[in-house]
Design a protein around this motif. Sequence first.
Motif, mmCIF file in Angstrom:
data_model
loop_
_atom_site.group_PDB
_atom_site.id
_atom_site.type_symbol
_atom_site.label_atom_id
_atom_site.label_comp_id
_atom_site.label_asym_id
_atom_site.label_seq_id
_atom_site.Cartn_x
_atom_site.Cartn_y
_atom_site.Cartn_z
ATOM 1 N N PRO A 218 85.619 38.691 26.023
ATOM 2 C CA PRO A 218 86.202 39.414 27.153
ATOM 3 C C PRO A 218 85.605 40.821 27.279
ATOM 4 O O PRO A 218 85.341 41.481 26.286
ATOM 5 C CB PRO A 218 87.690 39.494 26.810
ATOM 6 C CG PRO A 218 87.856 38.928 25.471
ATOM 7 C CD PRO A 218 86.568 38.414 24.971
ATOM 8 N N ARG A 219 85.398 41.246 28.526
ATOM 9 C CA ARG A 219 84.823 42.573 28.782
ATOM 10 C C ARG A 219 85.726 43.328 29.759
ATOM 11 O O ARG A 219 86.761 42.817 30.192
ATOM 12 C CB ARG A 219 83.412 42.423 29.375
ATOM 13 C CG ARG A 219 82.433 41.682 28.484
ATOM 14 C CD ARG A 219 82.220 42.353 27.161
ATOM 15 N NE ARG A 219 81.500 43.594 27.332
ATOM 16 C CZ ARG A 219 80.846 44.223 26.385
ATOM 17 N NH1 ARG A 219 80.823 43.729 25.172
ATOM 18 N NH2 ARG A 219 80.227 45.347 26.622
ATOM 19 N N ALA A 220 85.297 44.496 30.123
ATOM 20 C CA ALA A 220 86.113 45.352 30.989
ATOM 21 C C ALA A 220 86.266 44.759 32.386
ATOM 22 O O ALA A 220 85.412 44.021 32.859
ATOM 23 C CB ALA A 220 85.477 46.733 31.084
ATOM 24 N N GLN A 221 87.363 45.109 33.034
ATOM 25 C CA GLN A 221 87.661 44.747 34.417
ATOM 26 C C GLN A 221 87.695 43.236 34.635
ATOM 27 O O GLN A 221 87.261 42.724 35.658
ATOM 28 C CB GLN A 221 86.650 45.408 35.370
ATOM 29 C CG GLN A 221 86.713 46.922 35.303
ATOM 30 C CD GLN A 221 85.715 47.573 36.239
ATOM 31 O OE1 GLN A 221 84.922 46.908 36.883
ATOM 32 N NE2 GLN A 221 85.770 48.897 36.296
ATOM 33 N N ARG B 240 79.177 35.664 27.927
ATOM 34 C CA ARG B 240 78.966 34.481 27.114
ATOM 35 C C ARG B 240 78.216 34.860 25.838
ATOM 36 O O ARG B 240 77.217 35.569 25.878
ATOM 37 C CB ARG B 240 78.175 33.434 27.887
ATOM 38 C CG ARG B 240 77.777 32.243 27.027
ATOM 39 C CD ARG B 240 77.256 31.119 27.847
ATOM 40 N NE ARG B 240 78.397 30.445 28.451
ATOM 41 C CZ ARG B 240 78.302 29.426 29.274
ATOM 42 N NH1 ARG B 240 77.124 28.993 29.634
ATOM 43 N NH2 ARG B 240 79.370 28.847 29.753
ATOM 44 N N ILE B 241 78.713 34.379 24.709
ATOM 45 C CA ILE B 241 78.025 34.536 23.432
ATOM 46 C C ILE B 241 77.490 33.168 23.033
ATOM 47 O O ILE B 241 78.233 32.186 23.035
ATOM 48 C CB ILE B 241 78.991 35.060 22.345
ATOM 49 C CG1 ILE B 241 79.485 36.446 22.704
ATOM 50 C CG2 ILE B 241 78.323 35.059 20.977
ATOM 51 C CD1 ILE B 241 80.540 36.967 21.783
#
Length: 129
Positions: free
Chosen positions: A106-109, A114-115
Amino acid sequence: MAKGHRSQIKRERNDSKRETRPYAKLSHARMSVQKACFVLDAIRGKDLETALGILTYSPRYASGVIKKLLESAAANAENNNGLNRGNLYVAECYAGRATTMKRIQPRAQGRAYRIEKRTSHLTIILDEK
């Protein structure tokens, strides 16, 4: 005229192409192909004792996994093929790409990155001098 059942013909053909040199394979090793190849390039063409020494003192994670695989190939050579351990060397070693596990970070906003956790198939083939 046919020379036997189709499965018999295929079995004979595959037996003639089978690898006779001692080898060991590891499928789905949890490392990328590039990282495994750094270590495999260091031991390719070396005799068994030198290769084990290189792997013992290499700081990379892949070296521990590959050392175990090399010892397995040496045991196969002794037990299955009856070869002398002192005459063995690493004839071929390579890594192939395997499946990739996909995970989400998960990232901002509300975004998601994808990892990709890559895996590889490792193969070591020994031969006698």
